[in-house]
Design a protein around this motif. Sequence first.
Motif, PDB file in Angstrom:
ATOM      1  N   UNK A   1       2.609  23.035 136.610  1.00  0.00           N
ATOM      2  CA  UNK A   1       1.696  23.565 135.588  1.00  0.00           C
ATOM      3  C   UNK A   1       2.456  24.538 134.693  1.00  0.00           C
ATOM      4  N   UNK A   2       2.230  24.411 133.387  1.00  0.00           N
ATOM      5  CA  UNK A   2       2.814  25.344 132.425  1.00  0.00           C
ATOM      6  C   UNK A   2       1.828  26.467 132.147  1.00  0.00           C
ATOM      7  N   UNK A   3       2.365  27.659 131.894  1.00  0.00           N
ATOM      8  CA  UNK A   3       1.530  28.804 131.540  1.00  0.00           C
ATOM      9  C   UNK A   3       0.811  28.497 130.221  1.00  0.00           C
ATOM     10  N   UNK A   4      -0.513  28.688 130.174  1.00  0.00           N
ATOM     11  CA  UNK A   4      -1.267  28.391 128.955  1.00  0.00           C
ATOM     12  C   UNK A   4      -0.807  29.251 127.775  1.00  0.00           C
ATOM     13  N   UNK A   5      -1.129  28.815 126.619  1.00  0.00           N
ATOM     14  CA  UNK A   5      -0.845  29.496 125.345  1.00  0.00           C
ATOM     15  C   UNK A   5       0.609  29.346 124.926  1.00  0.00           C
ATOM     16  N   UNK A   6       1.553  29.973 125.647  1.00  0.00           N
ATOM     17  CA  UNK A   6       2.938  29.938 125.174  1.00  0.00           C
ATOM     18  C   UNK A   6       3.851  29.012 125.963  1.00  0.00           C
ATOM     19  N   UNK A   7       3.433  28.546 127.129  1.00  0.00           N
ATOM     20  CA  UNK A   7       4.262  27.644 127.920  1.00  0.00           C
ATOM     21  C   UNK A   7       5.568  28.244 128.383  1.00  0.00           C
ATOM     22  N   UNK A   8       5.629  29.575 128.474  1.00  0.00           N
ATOM     23  CA  UNK A   8       6.881  30.259 128.796  1.00  0.00           C
ATOM     24  C   UNK A   8       7.289  30.137 130.257  1.00  0.00           C
ATOM     25  N   UNK A   9       6.322  29.870 131.137  1.00  0.00           N
ATOM     26  CA  UNK A   9       6.639  29.732 132.553  1.00  0.00           C
ATOM     27  C   UNK A   9       6.098  28.413 133.082  1.00  0.00           C
ATOM     28  N   UNK A  10       6.741  27.956 134.148  1.00  0.00           N
ATOM     29  CA  UNK A  10       6.360  26.735 134.816  1.00  0.00           C
ATOM     30  C   UNK A  10       6.198  27.074 136.287  1.00  0.00           C
TER      31      UNK A  10
ATOM     32  N   UNK B   1       5.907  28.050 146.543  1.00  0.00           N
ATOM     33  CA  UNK B   1       5.506  27.982 145.138  1.00  0.00           C
ATOM     34  C   UNK B   1       6.665  28.564 144.340  1.00  0.00           C
ATOM     35  N   UNK B   2       7.177  27.796 143.404  1.00  0.00           N
ATOM     36  CA  UNK B   2       8.324  28.226 142.608  1.00  0.00           C
ATOM     37  C   UNK B   2       7.878  28.492 141.180  1.00  0.00           C
ATOM     38  N   UNK B   3       8.329  29.624 140.626  1.00  0.00           N
ATOM     39  CA  UNK B   3       8.012  29.991 139.248  1.00  0.00           C
ATOM     40  C   UNK B   3       9.324  30.021 138.468  1.00  0.00           C
TER      41      UNK B   3
ATOM     42  N   UNK C   1      14.862  28.250 129.880  1.00  0.00           N
ATOM     43  CA  UNK C   1      16.231  28.052 130.365  1.00  0.00           C
ATOM     44  C   UNK C   1      16.321  27.573 131.813  1.00  0.00           C
ATOM     45  N   UNK C   2      15.190  27.484 132.514  1.00  0.00           N
ATOM     46  CA  UNK C   2      15.196  26.954 133.870  1.00  0.00           C
ATOM     47  C   UNK C   2      15.543  27.940 134.950  1.00  0.00           C
ATOM     48  N   UNK C   3      15.634  29.231 134.629  1.00  0.00           N
ATOM     49  CA  UNK C   3      15.921  30.239 135.652  1.00  0.00           C
ATOM     50  C   UNK C   3      14.765  30.328 136.639  1.00  0.00           C
ATOM     51  N   UNK C   4      15.086  30.357 137.932  1.00  0.00           N
ATOM     52  CA  UNK C   4      14.078  30.545 138.963  1.00  0.00           C
ATOM     53  C   UNK C   4      13.691  32.017 138.981  1.00  0.00           C
ATOM     54  N   UNK C   5      12.427  32.307 138.667  1.00  0.00           N
ATOM     55  CA  UNK C   5      11.959  33.694 138.616  1.00  0.00           C
ATOM     56  C   UNK C   5      11.438  34.175 139.967  1.00  0.00           C
TER      57      UNK C   5
ATOM     58  N   UNK D   1      -4.305  30.039 147.534  1.00  0.00           N
ATOM     59  CA  UNK D   1      -3.822  31.394 147.272  1.00  0.00           C
ATOM     60  C   UNK D   1      -3.876  31.633 145.777  1.00  0.00           C
ATOM     61  N   UNK D   2      -4.489  32.757 145.385  1.00  0.00           N
ATOM     62  CA  UNK D   2      -4.511  33.187 143.993  1.00  0.00           C
ATOM     63  C   UNK D   2      -3.371  34.182 143.836  1.00  0.00           C
ATOM     64  N   UNK D   3      -2.478  33.915 142.881  1.00  0.00           N
ATOM     65  CA  UNK D   3      -1.299  34.751 142.641  1.00  0.00           C
ATOM     66  C   UNK D   3      -1.468  35.484 141.321  1.00  0.00           C
ATOM     67  N   UNK D   4      -1.014  36.731 141.247  1.00  0.00           N
ATOM     68  CA  UNK D   4      -1.046  37.483 139.992  1.00  0.00           C
ATOM     69  C   UNK D   4       0.189  37.139 139.162  1.00  0.00           C
ATOM     70  N   UNK D   5       0.198  37.585 137.898  1.00  0.00           N
ATOM     71  CA  UNK D   5       1.366  37.361 137.044  1.00  0.00           C
ATOM     72  C   UNK D   5       2.596  38.092 137.575  1.00  0.00           C
ATOM     73  N   UNK D   6       2.403  39.037 138.503  1.00  0.00           N
ATOM     74  CA  UNK D   6       3.524  39.733 139.147  1.00  0.00           C
ATOM     75  C   UNK D   6       3.965  39.016 140.422  1.00  0.00           C
ATOM     76  N   UNK D   7       3.424  37.799 140.642  1.00  0.00           N
ATOM     77  CA  UNK D   7       3.769  36.966 141.787  1.00  0.00           C
ATOM     78  C   UNK D   7       3.349  37.569 143.123  1.00  0.00           C
TER      79      UNK D   7
END
Length: 95
Positions: free
Chosen positions: A25-34, A42-44, A49-53, A85-91
């Motif tokens: 799933x891509x982050x809505x609006x800007x698609x900046x994260x996957x 769960x991988x973010x 650039x494909x960096x694993x966050x 599991x519900x995750x926040x934007x801070x993972x």
Amino acid sequence: MRAVVAWSDKVPDRDGVKSICYDVAFKPADGSQLVTGVGSRVLVYDAVDGDLLHSLKGHKDTVYCVAYSRDGKRFASGGADKTIIIWTHKAEGIL
């Protein structure tokens, strides 16, 4: 239409078992994260650039689905362990 690979990643096998990606799933609006479910993690990724966050632990079995909230501040993952599991934007897992 022609597809061009911008980046790719190979998740290592664990204990001889192949890790399979069941959902993305891509982050809505800007698609900046996957966000994706691979094995029991769960991988973010940074979608540009494909960096694993983040590599998030929380599930005890295979993760089958992931989805972002409409505002992109949270995302959810569900798996074979019958948990969501519900995750926040801070993972951070919050539920």
